[in-house]
Write a protein that holds these residues in place. Structure first.
Motif, PDB file in Angstrom:
ATOM      1  N   ASP A  22       0.845  -1.193   0.000  1.00  0.00           N
ATOM      2  CA  ASP A  22       0.000   0.000   0.000  1.00  0.00           C
ATOM      3  C   ASP A  22       0.887   1.251   0.000  1.00  0.00           C
ATOM      4  O   ASP A  22       1.771   1.405   0.854  1.00  0.00           O
ATOM      5  CB  ASP A  22      -0.904  -0.009   1.239  1.00  0.00           C
ATOM      6  N   ARG A  80       0.864   3.446   3.183  1.00  0.00           N
ATOM      7  CA  ARG A  80       1.629   2.882   4.292  1.00  0.00           C
ATOM      8  C   ARG A  80       3.121   3.062   4.079  1.00  0.00           C
ATOM      9  O   ARG A  80       3.871   3.285   5.036  1.00  0.00           O
ATOM     10  CB  ARG A  80       1.279   1.408   4.456  1.00  0.00           C
ATOM     11  N   THR A  97       3.863   6.524   5.157  1.00  0.00           N
ATOM     12  CA  THR A  97       3.870   6.607   6.616  1.00  0.00           C
ATOM     13  C   THR A  97       5.187   6.099   7.186  1.00  0.00           C
ATOM     14  O   THR A  97       5.769   6.698   8.096  1.00  0.00           O
ATOM     15  CB  THR A  97       2.699   5.796   7.200  1.00  0.00           C
ATOM     16  N   GLN A 106      -1.137   1.418  13.393  1.00  0.00           N
ATOM     17  CA  GLN A 106      -1.874   0.400  12.641  1.00  0.00           C
ATOM     18  C   GLN A 106      -1.365   0.289  11.203  1.00  0.00           C
ATOM     19  O   GLN A 106      -1.213  -0.821  10.673  1.00  0.00           O
ATOM     20  CB  GLN A 106      -3.364   0.734  12.642  1.00  0.00           C
ATOM     21  N   GLN A 107      -1.062   1.434  10.581  1.00  0.00           N
ATOM     22  CA  GLN A 107      -0.558   1.392   9.205  1.00  0.00           C
ATOM     23  C   GLN A 107       0.800   0.684   9.128  1.00  0.00           C
ATOM     24  O   GLN A 107       1.060  -0.081   8.199  1.00  0.00           O
ATOM     25  CB  GLN A 107      -0.438   2.814   8.646  1.00  0.00           C
TER      26      GLN A 107
END
Length: 313
Positions: free
Chosen positions: A15, A18, A21, A47-48
């Protein structure tokens, strides 16, 4: 943070959000600072990262006190993420150039004295001429601006060569000279040097100084200049903004040094004298290599140069 992963989605595509991040985490070191930058909660950041670890099947970060540190796998993935983000940004530039339309979002940063003098009029001119372009501004010190530029958090940074002497330029960033700005001594109107055309720093060795310490680099430049003139300045005002510096000078408590750009806007009832010999800083636009052909960035540069011409010409 996590042990070895069995990888629920191993082999599937990673992703992109993500990956971004994770890259932010490599730069900012804590979940809370990443959350602030991305406008999400710290738990969402965690969470990511956990989901990304599940995707790749290996631990990417480990906790260190209040912060986190990337594992070797995390560092390697961040290197690849930077390349991916760069390719995507280059693609956006290519498409924008093909469309030849000035639209979308342009993210700009500058340090306070330049920001107050030049940014508002430039943003207004862009809004009037290109209503489909949304320009957003972040006030950042020069080194923070360069870091944000490298991290693709902004598109154009305005920096100076006094604050960034050890960190600029670099291969991935292009620099465009905007103007030269002299530094001035700021004095009360009734100061003994108020009638002089210029003042040397050595003549001010017995004065008390108020400094805007919001930028430690700029403060270091001023202190260094005084030491070069043969004295350590006696600082009686450690201020976190120019408003208090100005008030101390107006009351006759202190003197200070101010950039010419800021002085033209805020001198008011104070006395501004050129330093002898002159101390000059170069002010530059910085953007990622090749992105000047992006119509939005080209338009910003054009409008900013018009504002500079009208302000400093």
């Amino acid at each position: 943070m996590h042990g070895s992963k069995l990888g629920k989605a191993r082999g599937e595509s990673m992703d992109f959000g993500r990956l971004r991040t994770l890259r932010e985490l490599s730069l900012r070191k804590t979940m809370s600072s990443v959350a602030e930058a991305l406008l999400i909660s710290p738990s969402a950041v965690s969470q990511q990262i956990a989901l990304l670890e599940d995707e790749v099947g290996i631990s990417l970060v480990e906790r260190r006190g209040r912060g986190v540190r990337l594992t070797p796998a995390g560092e390697r993935l961040v290197e690849h993420a930077g390349k991916v983000i760069g390719i995507i940004e280059e693609a956006k530039t290519d498409l924008a150039e093909l469309k030849r339309t000035v639209a979308g979002e342009l993210r700009v940063s500058a340090f306070p004295s330049v920001a107050a003098s030049l940014i508002p009029r430039t943003m207004k001119a862009l809004a009037d001429r290109f209503p489909d372009l949304v320009t957003t501004f972040d006030e950042l010190e020069p080194m923070d601006s360069l870091a944000a530029l490298r991290a693709w958090r902004i598109d154009v940074a305005i920096v100076d060569d006094l604050s960034t002497a050890s960190g600029f330029p670099e291969g991935t960033v292009e620099m465009h000279h905007l103007l030269d700005d002299s530094l001035f001594v700021l004095l009360p109107l009734d100061h003994r040097f108020s009638g002089d055309d210029t003042v040397s720093l050595g003549e001010l060795s017995g004065e008390k100084w108020a400094l805007d310490t919001s930028s430690s680099t700029y403060t270091g430049v001023i202190v260094g200049a005084c030491r070069d003139a043969g004295f350590d300045p006696t600082i009686n005002g450690h201020c976190h903004g120019f408003e208090v510096v100005r008030a101390l000078i107006a009351a006759g408590c202190s003197i200070s040094i101010i950039p010419g750009l800021r002085g033209r806007d805020y001198i008011g009832d104070l006395c501004m004298k050129e330093i002898r010999p002159r101390i000059v800083r170069g002010i530059f636009l910085a953007y990622r290599r090749g992105e000047k052909r992006n119509p939005a960035i080209a338009a910003f540069i054009s409008e900013l140069e018009k504002v500079v011409g009208s302000s400093c010409g």
